[in-house]
Design a protein around this motif. Structure first.
Motif, mmCIF file in Angstrom:
data_model
loop_
_atom_site.group_PDB
_atom_site.id
_atom_site.type_symbol
_atom_site.label_atom_id
_atom_site.label_comp_id
_atom_site.label_asym_id
_atom_site.label_seq_id
_atom_site.Cartn_x
_atom_site.Cartn_y
_atom_site.Cartn_z
ATOM 1 N N THR A 9 0.854 -1.188 0.000
ATOM 2 C CA THR A 9 0.000 0.000 0.000
ATOM 3 C C THR A 9 0.890 1.239 0.000
ATOM 4 O OG1 THR A 9 -0.069 0.187 2.395
ATOM 5 C CG2 THR A 9 -1.755 -1.216 1.365
ATOM 6 N N ARG A 10 0.280 2.365 -0.283
ATOM 7 C CA ARG A 10 1.011 3.636 -0.242
ATOM 8 C C ARG A 10 1.569 3.881 1.159
ATOM 9 N NH1 ARG A 10 -1.852 7.766 -3.655
ATOM 10 N NH2 ARG A 10 -0.492 6.901 -5.237
ATOM 11 N N GLU A 11 0.804 3.531 2.174
ATOM 12 C CA GLU A 11 1.246 3.733 3.557
ATOM 13 C C GLU A 11 2.455 2.854 3.890
ATOM 14 O OE1 GLU A 11 -1.946 3.291 2.602
ATOM 15 O OE2 GLU A 11 -2.628 5.340 2.952
ATOM 16 N N GLU A 12 2.445 1.618 3.392
ATOM 17 C CA GLU A 12 3.578 0.724 3.650
ATOM 18 C C GLU A 12 4.849 1.240 2.990
ATOM 19 O OE1 GLU A 12 1.369 -3.590 4.152
ATOM 20 O OE2 GLU A 12 1.657 -2.790 2.120
ATOM 21 N N VAL A 13 4.720 1.725 1.771
ATOM 22 C CA VAL A 13 5.895 2.264 1.072
ATOM 23 C C VAL A 13 6.375 3.541 1.760
ATOM 24 C CG1 VAL A 13 6.745 3.206 -1.112
ATOM 25 C CG2 VAL A 13 5.268 1.195 -1.116
ATOM 26 N N ALA A 14 5.449 4.390 2.157
ATOM 27 C CA ALA A 14 5.821 5.617 2.862
ATOM 28 C C ALA A 14 6.564 5.290 4.154
ATOM 29 C CB ALA A 14 4.579 6.457 3.149
ATOM 30 N N ASP A 15 6.090 4.305 4.878
ATOM 31 C CA ASP A 15 6.750 3.899 6.111
ATOM 32 C C ASP A 15 8.154 3.376 5.812
ATOM 33 O OD1 ASP A 15 6.735 3.365 8.986
ATOM 34 O OD2 ASP A 15 6.690 1.248 8.410
ATOM 35 N N PHE A 16 8.287 2.568 4.782
ATOM 36 C CA PHE A 16 9.588 2.023 4.380
ATOM 37 C C PHE A 16 10.559 3.144 4.015
ATOM 38 C CE2 PHE A 16 12.287 0.540 0.828
ATOM 39 C CZ PHE A 16 13.019 -0.422 1.487
ATOM 40 N N LEU A 17 10.068 4.160 3.284
ATOM 41 C CA LEU A 17 10.920 5.271 2.855
ATOM 42 C C LEU A 17 11.049 6.359 3.912
ATOM 43 C CD1 LEU A 17 9.641 5.679 -0.824
ATOM 44 C CD2 LEU A 17 11.729 4.539 -0.040
ATOM 45 N N ARG A 18 10.298 6.199 5.002
ATOM 46 C CA ARG A 18 10.265 7.186 6.087
ATOM 47 C C ARG A 18 9.837 8.558 5.579
ATOM 48 N NH1 ARG A 18 15.124 5.461 10.169
ATOM 49 N NH2 ARG A 18 14.550 3.282 10.221
ATOM 50 N N LEU A 19 8.734 8.528 4.827
ATOM 51 C CA LEU A 19 8.132 9.732 4.266
ATOM 52 C C LEU A 19 6.651 9.747 4.620
ATOM 53 C CD1 LEU A 19 9.489 9.454 0.618
ATOM 54 C CD2 LEU A 19 10.279 11.062 2.348
ATOM 55 N N PRO A 20 6.034 10.922 4.612
ATOM 56 C CA PRO A 20 4.580 10.949 4.760
ATOM 57 C C PRO A 20 3.916 10.335 3.515
ATOM 58 C CG PRO A 20 5.541 13.141 5.102
ATOM 59 C CD PRO A 20 6.620 12.253 4.576
#
Length: 64
Positions: A9-20
Motif C-alpha cells: 500500500t502507499r502507507e507501507e511504502v511511505a513507512d519504508f521510505l520514512r516519508l509521509p
C-alpha cells in the motif's frame, strides 16, 4: 534478486521510505516517484519498483 512480497500500500511504502504518505500522493500526481498500479481506486506498489526507484535516486558518494 526479485522481491517476492505482495504488493504494498502507499502507507507501507511511505513507512519504508520514512516519508509521509502524502508525499507519495504528490509524486504520483506529478508523475515522479516509484511506479505504482491502480487496483480499482487504490495505489499498489511492487517492491521491485520501489527498490528500482531508490537505485535511480542514488547519488554519488565522493568525499568532500
Amino acid at each position: 534478486m526479485q522481491d517476492q512480497r505482495p504488493l504494498a500500500t502507499r502507507e507501507e511504502v511511505a513507512d519504508f521510505l520514512r516519508l509521509p504518505a502524502r508525499t507519495l500522493e504528490q509524486w504520483a500526481y506529478r508523475g515522479t516517484g516509484p511506479k505504482y498500479t491502480l487496483v480499482g481506486r487504490h495505489a499498489r506498489y511492487d517492491w521491485n519498483d520501489v527498490h528500482a526507484y531508490l537505485q535511480r535516486c542514488r547519488g554519488g558518494g565522493a568525499a568532500a
